[in-house]
Design a protein around this motif. Structure first.
Motif, PDB file in Angstrom:
ATOM      1  N   PRO A 469       0.814  -1.222   0.000  1.00  0.00           N
ATOM      2  CA  PRO A 469       0.000   0.000   0.000  1.00  0.00           C
ATOM      3  C   PRO A 469       0.838   1.258   0.000  1.00  0.00           C
ATOM      4  N   ASP A 470       0.296   2.281  -0.632  1.00  0.00           N
ATOM      5  CA  ASP A 470       0.835   3.647  -0.515  1.00  0.00           C
ATOM      6  C   ASP A 470       2.284   3.779  -0.962  1.00  0.00           C
ATOM      7  N   LEU A 471       2.701   2.989  -1.944  1.00  0.00           N
ATOM      8  CA  LEU A 471       4.085   3.102  -2.387  1.00  0.00           C
ATOM      9  C   LEU A 471       4.372   4.466  -2.999  1.00  0.00           C
ATOM     10  N   GLN A 472       3.320   5.107  -3.533  1.00  0.00           N
ATOM     11  CA  GLN A 472       3.542   6.415  -4.147  1.00  0.00           C
ATOM     12  C   GLN A 472       3.998   7.434  -3.115  1.00  0.00           C
ATOM     13  N   LEU A 473       3.715   7.199  -1.841  1.00  0.00           N
ATOM     14  CA  LEU A 473       4.142   8.136  -0.797  1.00  0.00           C
ATOM     15  C   LEU A 473       5.615   7.958  -0.450  1.00  0.00           C
ATOM     16  N   PHE A 474       6.181   6.815  -0.822  1.00  0.00           N
ATOM     17  CA  PHE A 474       7.535   6.487  -0.374  1.00  0.00           C
ATOM     18  C   PHE A 474       8.453   6.185  -1.548  1.00  0.00           C
ATOM     19  N   ASP A 475       8.172   6.827  -2.681  1.00  0.00           N
ATOM     20  CA  ASP A 475       9.030   6.713  -3.858  1.00  0.00           C
ATOM     21  C   ASP A 475       9.204   5.281  -4.321  1.00  0.00           C
ATOM     22  N   GLY A 476       8.236   4.429  -3.996  1.00  0.00           N
ATOM     23  CA  GLY A 476       8.270   3.055  -4.480  1.00  0.00           C
ATOM     24  C   GLY A 476       8.996   2.084  -3.579  1.00  0.00           C
ATOM     25  N   PHE A 477       9.664   2.566  -2.534  1.00  0.00           N
ATOM     26  CA  PHE A 477      10.381   1.665  -1.645  1.00  0.00           C
ATOM     27  C   PHE A 477       9.409   1.032  -0.656  1.00  0.00           C
ATOM     28  N   THR A 478       9.731  -0.203  -0.251  1.00  0.00           N
ATOM     29  CA  THR A 478       8.738  -1.006   0.466  1.00  0.00           C
ATOM     30  C   THR A 478       8.914  -1.029   1.977  1.00  0.00           C
ATOM     31  N   ASP A 479       9.994  -0.480   2.511  1.00  0.00           N
ATOM     32  CA  ASP A 479      10.207  -0.531   3.959  1.00  0.00           C
ATOM     33  C   ASP A 479       9.057   0.121   4.710  1.00  0.00           C
ATOM     34  N   SER A 480       8.745  -0.436   5.881  1.00  0.00           N
ATOM     35  CA  SER A 480       7.714   0.192   6.702  1.00  0.00           C
ATOM     36  C   SER A 480       8.318   1.222   7.646  1.00  0.00           C
ATOM     37  N   ASN A 481       9.622   1.123   7.943  1.00  0.00           N
ATOM     38  CA  ASN A 481      10.292   2.140   8.750  1.00  0.00           C
ATOM     39  C   ASN A 481      11.794   1.997   8.563  1.00  0.00           C
ATOM     40  N   TYR A 487      14.415  -3.931   6.258  1.00  0.00           N
ATOM     41  CA  TYR A 487      13.930  -5.199   5.693  1.00  0.00           C
ATOM     42  C   TYR A 487      12.421  -5.364   5.839  1.00  0.00           C
ATOM     43  N   GLU A 488      11.825  -4.889   6.933  1.00  0.00           N
ATOM     44  CA  GLU A 488      10.400  -5.092   7.172  1.00  0.00           C
ATOM     45  C   GLU A 488       9.580  -4.260   6.196  1.00  0.00           C
ATOM     46  N   THR A 489       8.725  -4.909   5.422  1.00  0.00           N
ATOM     47  CA  THR A 489       7.852  -4.186   4.511  1.00  0.00           C
ATOM     48  C   THR A 489       6.529  -3.898   5.194  1.00  0.00           C
ATOM     49  N   ARG A 490       5.604  -3.317   4.454  1.00  0.00           N
ATOM     50  CA  ARG A 490       4.287  -3.030   5.007  1.00  0.00           C
ATOM     51  C   ARG A 490       3.363  -4.242   4.923  1.00  0.00           C
ATOM     52  N   ARG A 491       3.950  -5.387   4.702  1.00  0.00           N
ATOM     53  CA  ARG A 491       3.217  -6.649   4.768  1.00  0.00           C
ATOM     54  C   ARG A 491       4.038  -7.610   5.603  1.00  0.00           C
ATOM     55  N   THR A 492       3.543  -7.925   6.803  1.00  0.00           N
ATOM     56  CA  THR A 492       4.268  -8.792   7.730  1.00  0.00           C
ATOM     57  C   THR A 492       4.587 -10.125   7.062  1.00  0.00           C
ATOM     58  N   GLY A 493       5.822 -10.555   7.202  1.00  0.00           N
ATOM     59  CA  GLY A 493       6.234 -11.820   6.617  1.00  0.00           C
ATOM     60  C   GLY A 493       6.940 -11.670   5.289  1.00  0.00           C
ATOM     61  N   VAL A 494       6.943 -10.451   4.734  1.00  0.00           N
ATOM     62  CA  VAL A 494       7.627 -10.183   3.468  1.00  0.00           C
ATOM     63  C   VAL A 494       8.747  -9.182   3.749  1.00  0.00           C
ATOM     64  N   HIS A 693       6.244   3.910  13.839  1.00  0.00           N
ATOM     65  CA  HIS A 693       6.627   2.503  13.787  1.00  0.00           C
ATOM     66  C   HIS A 693       5.547   1.646  13.130  1.00  0.00           C
ATOM     67  N   PHE A 694       4.328   2.141  13.147  1.00  0.00           N
ATOM     68  CA  PHE A 694       3.223   1.406  12.527  1.00  0.00           C
ATOM     69  C   PHE A 694       2.707   2.144  11.296  1.00  0.00           C
ATOM     70  N   VAL A 695       3.594   2.835  10.636  1.00  0.00           N
ATOM     71  CA  VAL A 695       3.404   3.481   9.342  1.00  0.00           C
ATOM     72  C   VAL A 695       2.426   4.648   9.390  1.00  0.00           C
ATOM     73  N   LYS A 696       1.170   4.381   9.768  1.00  0.00           N
ATOM     74  CA  LYS A 696       0.138   5.411   9.630  1.00  0.00           C
ATOM     75  C   LYS A 696      -0.543   5.786  10.933  1.00  0.00           C
ATOM     76  N   GLY A 697      -0.072   5.250  12.054  1.00  0.00           N
ATOM     77  CA  GLY A 697      -0.774   5.468  13.307  1.00  0.00           C
ATOM     78  C   GLY A 697      -0.956   6.930  13.663  1.00  0.00           C
ATOM     79  N   SER A 698       0.128   7.703  13.596  1.00  0.00           N
ATOM     80  CA  SER A 698       0.049   9.121  13.943  1.00  0.00           C
ATOM     81  C   SER A 698      -0.832   9.886  12.969  1.00  0.00           C
ATOM     82  N   GLU A 699      -0.736   9.533  11.686  1.00  0.00           N
ATOM     83  CA  GLU A 699      -1.551  10.207  10.674  1.00  0.00           C
ATOM     84  C   GLU A 699      -3.033   9.923  10.888  1.00  0.00           C
ATOM     85  N   ILE A 700      -3.365   8.666  11.179  1.00  0.00           N
ATOM     86  CA  ILE A 700      -4.759   8.293  11.426  1.00  0.00           C
ATOM     87  C   ILE A 700      -5.286   9.016  12.655  1.00  0.00           C
ATOM     88  N   CYS A 701      -4.464   9.079  13.705  1.00  0.00           N
ATOM     89  CA  CYS A 701      -4.874   9.781  14.924  1.00  0.00           C
ATOM     90  C   CYS A 701      -5.164  11.240  14.628  1.00  0.00           C
TER      91      CYS A 701
END
Length: 757
Positions: A469-481, A487-494, A693-701
């Motif tokens: 999700p939302d790769l356009q916000l991160f220039d196409g890179f997959t890291d969640s933080n 190494y951790e992407t926005r899909r646990t286990g990948v 650390h959870f990508v969108k938590g602060s934004e959602i709040c």
């Protein structure tokens, strides 16, 4: 729920600032039979055996440790029952600052406000345990097989490393041969000690080690179709020339590499306009094929010409948008223009991100072409920023003395085709002069664009869609933080490795592959034990749903940052516990409060809020401020501030939350109805440069806070009483002033209108 709680006060850590006898007596008086054991121990860390004996003799099912922060020595207190910490050191005694309104308590000489703080925190700790249970395990049988997508340099390394640990590997490569971009790099930048010379990649040997390994199944001309399930029990479906196959796997290493930046973005520097201008990737292929005939070559690392042209075109496009009429066709054109502008600006960042790889790469290419011509070639390296990562500085220093290579910092102001040669115009050089460089060929940097920005590489069978999700916000890179969880992407286990994660040199890709494999193994093991991976490593809790009350609003499934929830045809959530990172964003989103964790739930935090004693006399006893602090950045920052003698207002009460995304609006309502005068939400930075650390938590709040503001307005309560602040873990020195400023604002506003009602 904890029915018998042992409460232990740490004399060593907090006895110097508090009357622990009075606190212990207050605890016994208030909580009665719920706390059959209330003790003051000289050194809490040395009392573990005593606590274990009390658990056995008193049949305790909860232990409350009152002393240092839960972030200190928590591993010492691994007990078979629930354990909670009350932070009376860093965030009470050490953080206390007398507001000149707190007289000494007549019974023991401590300031009354400090005593009140400690009493509130202890009561909050007791009720937290009372409203908590030990989580049941959601363990699954983890499949001991790792899927590696991509058979280039990084993918080959990952496959070999995973097999070496005893895990089976399925390796997918979309082309008809292994090796990827490394096929065009027979001699790589330094790969091992002494890090001063180019080295052969020995790619053929690397490929043979993989293809001849019985633990590794290699599939060429293979394409991912679908990944369904959850970590530990995924099913991967992919197509091969012999047909479609489905394999059980435990986790995934994504090593799909990069594609070159579209040549149009380097047209202002002559790429595509002249045969004598190529990018570094093309030049490397020409070297391998023996097609380089030029003897004077300019390697240009300064891309200012392209960047300025891109910015100018983006500005003109933005100006055109404002002049467009609002017809339907114009709206469509405007949308296309915005996408074009964003792609333009993103291209600049890809060039900047790739600078380290290009810096090392051009040193290698210049060195190679000199060697191939027996030093008859002259290579000019023109740079604005020469970026050499780590120990490769040794290679750079050796190339500075290399015969045939000349380097200078310079602003490249023009590249012109002069017929049978090229002219590169330079200003502000280290030579102390402006000059025109006459060369046969110009080599420009290659922008490394992650493949995930251009194509679907995994094919998730998730409710949220087939790609990250939302790769356009991160220039196409997959890291969640990037900062905390490489190494951790926005899909646990990948887990991403190599240039799909960030532009890297060959030696760094090897390290990346190893790191990603370790994370992939950790994920499988964690799933088999029913616990979370980072950031809440080892947490066995997971969201539990009361489906009877669920209204199928789908907010939880839509707002989960990690795709942990699917839904059925009615919209009822379908949890996948092994995908979950335990952030609580789902229950923060739920308007019906039907989601909870065994040890973290809506009623628990609400009950803690209601345990705070809120005085009615605002003028003489001061306000009360609730601080909901993210446990990942804000809470540690508060700890560090207290430990460094940077105190803040004693009118505040702090409750750690897993993420601001887990904050439910009902907690703000509870605080206001209780009489709190303000609520501070302390969390990570959000936006394009997010650090959550959870990508969108602060934004959602932040979005939810807008809804809370509307509610407060309707109730006649100023929305300014609830505010969200961004705090990084290293900004501990700024946190006290942030808190005090908010307290001053509340003091100026006066008491909550609901106080005392």
């Amino acid at each position: 729920m904890a029915g018998k709680i042992g409460v232990y006060f740490d004399q060593q850590n907090i006895g110097g600032g508090l009357d622990l006898s009075a606190l212990a007596a207050q605890t016994t008086k208030k909580w009665g039979d719920l706390t059959p054991v209330v003790k003051i121990v000289p050194v809490l860390a040395l009392a573990v055996d005593e606590i274990k004996a009390d658990i056995a003799s008193q049949e305790l099912d909860g232990v409350l440790l009152c002393g240092a922060s839960p972030r200190v020595d928590s591993d010492l207190y691994r007990l078979p029952i629930q354990v909670e910490h009350v932070n009376l050191r860093e965030q009470c005694v050490l953080a206390y600052r007398n507001p000149d309104k707190s007289p000494l308590d007549s019974t023991h000489g401590a300031p009354e406000l400090l005593t009140a703080m400690a009493r509130d925190y202890v009561n909050m700790g007791v009720v937290k345990l009372q409203k908590s249970t030990l989580p049941d395990s959601a363990a699954i049988t983890g499949t001991q097989r790792i899927l590696v997508i991509g058979g280039g340099w990084t993918g080959l390394t990952a496959a070999a490393e995973a097999a070496a640990t005893g895990y089976e590997v399925v390796l997918l490569e979309k082309s008809d041969k292994l090796g990827g971009a490394a096929n065009n790099i027979p001699m790589g930048s330094p790969l091992t000690t002494p890090w001063t010379d180019k080295q052969p990649t020995n790619l053929a040997e690397k490929i043979n080690r993989v293809t001849n390994n019985s633990m590794i199944a290699v599939h060429l001309n293979a394409h991912m179709e679908k990944l369904e399930g959850q970590p530990g029990e995924y099913k991967a479906t992919f197509s091969t020339p012999s047909g479609q196959q489905t394999v059980d796997i435990g986790s995934v290493v994504l090593a799909t590499g990069w594609v070159p930046l579209d040549q149009k973005f380097l047209e202002p520097m002559g790429l595509g306009q002249s045969d004598n201008v190529v990018d570094a990737a093309t030049f490397g292929k020409m070297l391998v094929a023996g097609k380089v005939r030029a003897r004077r070559i300019a390697f240009v690392l300064d891309t200012s010409l392209a960047e300025e042209a891109i910015k100018k075109e983006a500005a003109l496009s933005a100006e055109d948008q404002t002049e467009a009429t609002q017809t339907e066709s114009a709206k469509d054109a405007e949308t296309e223009e915005k996408a074009f502008v964003k792609e333009d600006l993103e291209s600049i960042r890809h060039l900047q991100y790739s600078n380290a790889v290009n810096s090392v790469g051009m040193l290698r290419l210049a060195n190679t072409v000199c060697e191939q011509t027996n030093d008859a070639c002259q290579a000019f390296i023109l740079y604005k920023n020469m970026t050499i990562p780590g120990i490769l500085e040794r290679f750079y220093k050796k190339m500075q003395d290399r015969l045939g290579i000349m380097m200078t910092k310079a602003d490249v102001t023009g590249i012109h085709d002069a017929g049978n040669h090229m002219i590169v115009s330079c200003k502000n050089s280290l030579l102390g002069m402006d000059f025109d460089l006459d060369v046969d060929m110009v080599v420009l940097p290659t922008g490394l664009v992650p493949t995930s920005a251009k194509e679907v590489t995994v094919g998730f069978d998730y409710r949220q869609g087939p790609d990250f999700p939302d790769l356009q916000l991160f220039d196409g890179f997959t890291d969640s933080n990037y900062i905390c969880f490489p190494y951790e992407t926005r899909r646990t286990g990948v887990y991403a490795a190599g240039c799909v994660r960030q532009p890297l040199t060959l030696d760094a890709c090897v390290e990346d592959a190893r790191g990603a494999v370790l994370k992939a193994i950790q994920c499988i093991e964690a799933a088999s034990h029913g616990v979370a991976v980072h950031p809440r490593s080892g947490d066995s809790s997971y969201p539990v749903f009361n489906f009877v009350r669920c209204t199928q609003c789908k907010r939880c499934t839509e707002e989960c940052p990690f795709g942990a929830l699917d839904d059925d045809e009615k919209g009822t959530p379908k949890p996948n516990p092994a995908r979950c990172r335990r952030c609580g964003t789902c229950f923060g989103a739920c308007p019906e409060r039907v989601i909870s964790f065994a040890n973290y739930n809506i009623d628990q935090i609400g009950s803690m809020i209601r345990e705070v004693t809120v005085p009615k006399d605002f003028k003489n006893e001061g306000p009360r401020i609730l601080i909901l602090a993210c446990e990942n950045d804000a809470y540690p920052a508060l700890d560090m501030a207290g430990a460094r003698n940077k105190p803040w207002s004693p009118y505040c009460r702090i409750i750690p939350v897993r993420c601001l995304g887990s904050v439910n609006a009902i907690w703000v309502s509870d605080a206001m109805s209780k009489g709190f005068d303000g609520v501070m939400l302390l969390g990570c930075k959000y936006g394009d440069d997010y650090q959550c650390h959870f990508v969108k938590g602060s934004e959602i709040c932040s979005r939810r806070k807008e809804n809370i503001a509307e509610t407060l307005n309707r109730l006649g309560v100023q929305p300014e009483r609830v505010e969200q602040f961004e705090v990084a873990i290293d900004e501990y020195d700024k946190v006290p002033a942030l808190i005090d400023s908010f307290v001053d604002r509340i003091m100026a506003m006066g008491p909550n209108p609901f106080k005392g009602m």
